[in-house]
Design a protein around this motif. Structure first.
Motif, mmCIF file in Angstrom:
data_model
loop_
_atom_site.group_PDB
_atom_site.id
_atom_site.type_symbol
_atom_site.label_atom_id
_atom_site.label_comp_id
_atom_site.label_asym_id
_atom_site.label_seq_id
_atom_site.Cartn_x
_atom_site.Cartn_y
_atom_site.Cartn_z
ATOM 1 N N GLY A 1 48.315 13.327 1.914
ATOM 2 C CA GLY A 1 48.180 13.721 3.312
ATOM 3 C C GLY A 1 47.939 15.212 3.442
ATOM 4 O O GLY A 1 48.104 15.988 2.491
ATOM 5 N N ASP A 2 47.561 15.609 4.663
ATOM 6 C CA ASP A 2 47.210 17.017 4.903
ATOM 7 C C ASP A 2 48.421 17.952 4.782
ATOM 8 O O ASP A 2 48.314 19.047 4.231
ATOM 9 C CB ASP A 2 46.542 17.171 6.272
ATOM 10 C CG ASP A 2 47.335 16.507 7.385
ATOM 11 O OD1 ASP A 2 47.615 15.299 7.268
ATOM 12 O OD2 ASP A 2 47.696 17.192 8.356
ATOM 13 N N LEU A 3 49.586 17.525 5.268
ATOM 14 C CA LEU A 3 50.750 18.412 5.136
ATOM 15 C C LEU A 3 51.174 18.526 3.672
ATOM 16 O O LEU A 3 51.551 19.609 3.204
ATOM 17 C CB LEU A 3 51.926 17.918 5.979
ATOM 18 C CG LEU A 3 51.775 17.947 7.497
ATOM 19 C CD1 LEU A 3 53.122 17.687 8.168
ATOM 20 C CD2 LEU A 3 51.184 19.255 8.001
ATOM 21 N N GLY B 1 43.658 13.012 3.126
ATOM 22 C CA GLY B 1 43.523 12.246 4.360
ATOM 23 C C GLY B 1 44.060 13.104 5.499
ATOM 24 O O GLY B 1 45.277 13.245 5.645
ATOM 25 N N ASP C 1 44.931 13.898 9.012
ATOM 26 C CA ASP C 1 45.209 13.413 10.369
ATOM 27 C C ASP C 1 45.936 14.476 11.181
ATOM 28 O O ASP C 1 46.621 14.172 12.164
ATOM 29 C CB ASP C 1 45.983 12.091 10.339
ATOM 30 C CG ASP C 1 47.191 12.152 9.425
ATOM 31 O OD1 ASP C 1 47.637 13.278 9.105
ATOM 32 O OD2 ASP C 1 47.691 11.088 9.026
ATOM 33 N N GLY D 1 48.507 16.396 10.743
ATOM 34 C CA GLY D 1 49.959 16.604 10.715
ATOM 35 C C GLY D 1 50.633 15.450 10.002
ATOM 36 O O GLY D 1 49.984 14.654 9.319
ATOM 37 N N GLY D 2 51.924 15.340 10.180
ATOM 38 C CA GLY D 2 52.689 14.299 9.501
ATOM 39 C C GLY D 2 52.816 13.064 10.372
ATOM 40 O O GLY D 2 53.788 12.909 11.121
ATOM 41 N N THR D 3 51.842 12.175 10.277
ATOM 42 C CA THR D 3 51.852 11.018 11.177
ATOM 43 C C THR D 3 52.876 9.965 10.769
ATOM 44 O O THR D 3 53.105 9.019 11.513
ATOM 45 C CB THR D 3 50.454 10.376 11.278
ATOM 46 O OG1 THR D 3 50.009 10.060 9.968
ATOM 47 C CG2 THR D 3 49.465 11.309 11.935
HETATM 48 MG MG MG Z 1 48.975 13.876 7.730
#
Ligand code: MG
Ligand code: TPP
Length: 539
Positions: free
Chosen positions: A438-440, A465, A467, A469-471
Motif C-alpha cells: 500500500g501507499d502508506l 497500490g 489509494d 491513505g490507509g484504507t
Molecule cells: Mg493505502
C-alpha cells in the motif's frame, strides 16, 4: 595516510567476521560509524576477496530489514554492523520481526568499553542486552586486547548456531535474532591482512527436536500460516488430510488444497466435524482461521516457527516437527473439503471479463502480479489490505511468496524486498522480485529507495497500490465509532505525494499503470534494475 598500526580491535573483528563466514554467513549489511570501524573495514576486505557480500545502508532500520530479507530468502543469517548509540535502536523493528517470524539474524553493535559506560561519555548508552526479549543469544563481549583473540572465533560459532536454532536455551530448532555487543577501545582500527579471505562453510543444522506423532483416525485439517513451508503439504499428503494454506505459507500447492477456505470454514456442519487441527507457521490473514484456532473442542497441534508458540485455545500441543503415523485415509473427509464449490462458481471467476482499458482494482492487481510471476521470481506482500485480497483470490502456484507476518508491521517492506531480491539474484539467477504494498507502507519505508551506486542493482518491481491513505481502517471498528473527519485525519491519514519525481530523485525507473493493459505491460517488460510501479486505486 600513514600505514595503520596493529590494533586488537581489528584482530578481534577479523576473527569474528571470518568465523561468521566459516560458519555459513553470506551477507553483511553495514552502516557507517566510527566505533564500528574495525568491523566495517574487515567486512569490506572480506567482500573484496569474494568471501562475503557487503551491503551498505546509511539508515540502520533500513539495514535491519534488508538483512531480514536476505536471511528470509537465503536461510543463512545475515550479519548487521552498526556503531554505538541511537544507531542500535534502528535494528529493533527488524529484530522483533525476526523473532516472531523465526528468521535468523546476527546483530553486531559496537559499544564503548565498560569504563566509558554510565559516565556520560559521548554516544554511549545502555546496549548490553538491549534486544534481550527477542534475542536467542545476547552477549556483551570482552574488550579486544583484554581477551584472547580466539574468543571472537568461538563467539562467531555460537552466534550462528543460536541464530539458526542449532543451539540455544529452550528454543532449539527455531531460528531468530542474536545480539553481540562489541566494545572497542582506541586504536579503533589497524592493519588488516591483505588479502583477507574466509571460506564459507556449511550452516549448522537446526536441532531437530522430538517429533510429535499424529495418527490417522481423527478427522484432521492441516493449516499452513505464514512461512509454514513445504512441510505442511507433506503432512497433508501423508495423512490424506485437507490443507488450508495461506498465500504467504509457501505451501499453497497440491491436490489437498482447500479452495476458497473461508467459505468452507463458515460451513458449520463441516467445521463441526473437525477433530484435530495441525497448524504450521503463523496464520494471520483470516478471522475464520483465528476462530478455528480458538476452539477448545478440538485437538490442536502447533508446529512452532517463531520464538513464540501459537496457542490461542490455551490447550495446543507445542511441536517442532510432526511425524504422521500411517493409517487408513478418510477419502470422504478429504473430498468434503477439496471438492469444488457446489454452485459451480470458483474463486477465480469473479471478474474474468474485465476490459483491459478499465481501471485496476485490488483483485485485478494481485491476479496480474500472480499471473506474471514464475518460479524464478519472488513475491513480497506488504501488510494491510492487499495481502488479504491475495489470500482470498489466488490459486495455488509455484511462486515463492514472502511476507513479514511475524508482527505484520507496515515498516521495512521495501528494504525486506530489496534483501530478498539481492539474495535470490546473488548467483546470477534469473527472475524479478516483486513487492506489492500500500501507499502508506511505501512512504513509511521510502528511505529504502536509497541504494549505493557501487553495489549490484537488484531486479525489483515495487508495486504501490495507491489509494491515498490507509484504507484498511475504513473496514475496521474505528470506522464505526469515529467521526468521519477524525477517521480521515488520524487513521486514513491522506497523502498525495508525487511518486514519479520521488522515484526519479532516487534513480528508480517509474511506471504509472492506470489500466489493466498498462499493468500487464509493465509486469511483462524486462526488468533490469529497481523500478516503481504506481497503480492508482479507488479508496
Ligand atoms: Mg493505502
Ligand atoms: C509499523 C506499523 N505502524 C502502524 C501499523 C498499523 N497499520 C496497519 S495497516 C496501516 C495502513 C496501511 O496503509 P496502506 O499501506 O496504504 O495500505 P491500505 O490500508 O491502504 O491497503 C497501518 C497504519 C502497522 N501495522 N505497522
Amino acid at each position: 595516510m600513514t600505514a595503520p598500526a596493529h590494533s586488537p580491535a581489528t584482530d578481534a573483528a577479523v576473527r569474528l567476521l571470518t568465523g561468521l563466514v566459516e560458519h555459513g554467513v553470506r551477507d553483511i549489511v553495514l552502516s557507517p560509524g566510527s566505533r564500528s570501524q574495525a568491523l566495517a573495514l574487515a567486512a569490506i576486505a572480506l567482500a573484496r576477496s569474494g568471501s562475503v557480500r557487503v551491503h551498505v545502508r546509511i539508515d540502520e532500520r533500513v539495514a535491519g530489514f534488508t538483512a531480514l530479507g536476505l536471511s528470509r530468502e537465503s536461510g543463512a543469517p545475515a550479519a548487521l554492523i552498526c556503531t554505538s548509540g541511537t544507531a542500535t535502536a534502528g535494528y529493533l523493528p527488524a529484530a522483533m520481526e525476526a523473532f516472531h517470524a523465526g528468521v535468523p539474524l546476527i546483530l553486531l553493535t559496537a559499544d564503548r568499553p565498560p569504563e566509558l559506560r554510565g559516565v556520560g561519555a559521548n554516544q554511549a548508552t545502555i546496549q548490553p542486552g538491549m534486544y534481550r526479549p527477542w534475542a536467542r543469544l545476547s552477549v556483551d563481549a570482552a574488550v579486544p586486547g583484554d581477551a584472547d583473540p580466539k574468543v571472537f572465533g568461538a563467539l562467531a560459532a555460537d552466534a550462528v548456531a543460536a541464530a539458526v536454532g542449532a543451539a540455544g536455551e529452550g528454543l532449539d530448532g527455531v531460528a531468530g535474532p542474536v545480539h553481540l555487543n562489541l566494545p572497542f577501545r582506541e586504536p579503533l582500527s589497524g592493519a588488516l591482512p591483505d588479502p583477507l579471505r574466509a571460506t564459507r562453510g556449511p550452516l549448522p543444522q537446526p536441532a531437530p527436536g522430538e517429533p510429535v506423532r499424529v495418527g490417522a483416525g481423527l478427522r484432521t485439517l492441516v493449516v499452513a500460516g505464514a512461512d509454514a513451508g513445504p512441510d505442511a503439504a507433506r503432512i497433508a499428503r501423508e495423512g490424506g488430510w485437507p490443507l488450508i494454506a495461506e498465500v504467504v505459507s509457501g505451501a499453497r500447492v497440491g491436490p489437498h488444497l482447500v479452495p476458497a477456505y473461508r467459505e468452507r470454514l463458515h460451513d458449520a456442519a463441516l467445521a463441526g466435524r473437525i477433530q484435530r487441527v495441525v497448524v504450521l507457521g503463523h496464520p494471520t490473514l483470516s478471522r475464520e482461521i483465528a476462530a478455528l484456532l480458538r476452539r477448545t473442542d478440538l485437538e490442536i497441534v502447533a508446529v512452532r516457527r517463531g520464538g513464540e508458540r501459537l496457542n490461542p485455545s490455551g490447550a495446543a500441543v507445542d511441536a517442532r516437527t510432526i511425524e504422521v503415523e500411517p493409517g487408513p485415509v478418510d477419502a470422504e473427509w478429504l473430498a468434503a473439503w477439496t471438492a469444488p464449490a457446489g454452485d459451480g462458481s470458483t474463486a477465480g471467476a469473479a471478474d474474468g471479463g474485465r476490459a483491459t482499458d478499465g481501471p485496476v482494482d485490488r483483485a485485478v492487481l494481485v491476479r496480474a502480479v500472480w499471473a506474471a510471476s514464475t518460479a524464478d521470481d519472488r513475491l513480497l506482500f506488504g501488510s494491510s489490505r492487499i495481502v488479504r485480497v491475495a489470500d482470498q483470490l489466488l490459486d495455488g502456484g509455484d511462486v515463492r511468496v514472502h511476507a513479514n507476518r511475524g508482527l505484520a508491521g507496515i515498516d521495512g517492506t521495501i528494504a525486506t524486498g530489496v534483501g530478498i531480491a539481492l539474495a535470490a539474484q546473488a548467483g546470477g539467477e534469473p527472475g524479478t522480485a516483486r513487492v506489492v504494498l500500500g501507499d502508506l507502507s511505501f512512504l513509511h519505508d521510502v528511505g529504502s529507495l536509497l541504494l549505493p551506486a557501487d553495489e549490484p542493482a537488484p531486479r525489483i518491481q515495487v508495486i504501490v497500490g495507491n489509494d491515498g491513505g490507509g484504507t484498511i481502517f475504513d473496514g475496521l471498528e474505528v470506522a464505526g465509532t469515529a467521526p468521519a473527519a477524525d477517521l480521515d485525519r488520524a487513521f486514513y491519514t491522506p497523502q498525495s505525494v508525487a511518486l514519479k519525481p520521488l522515484a526519479a530523485a532516487y534513480g528508480w525507473t517509474y511506471v504509472r499503470a492506470g489500466t489493466v493493459a498498462e499493468l500487464e505491460q509493465a509486469l511483462a517488460a524486462e526488468v533490469t534494475g529497481p523500478q516503481l510501479i504506481e497503480v492508482p486505486l479507488a479508496r
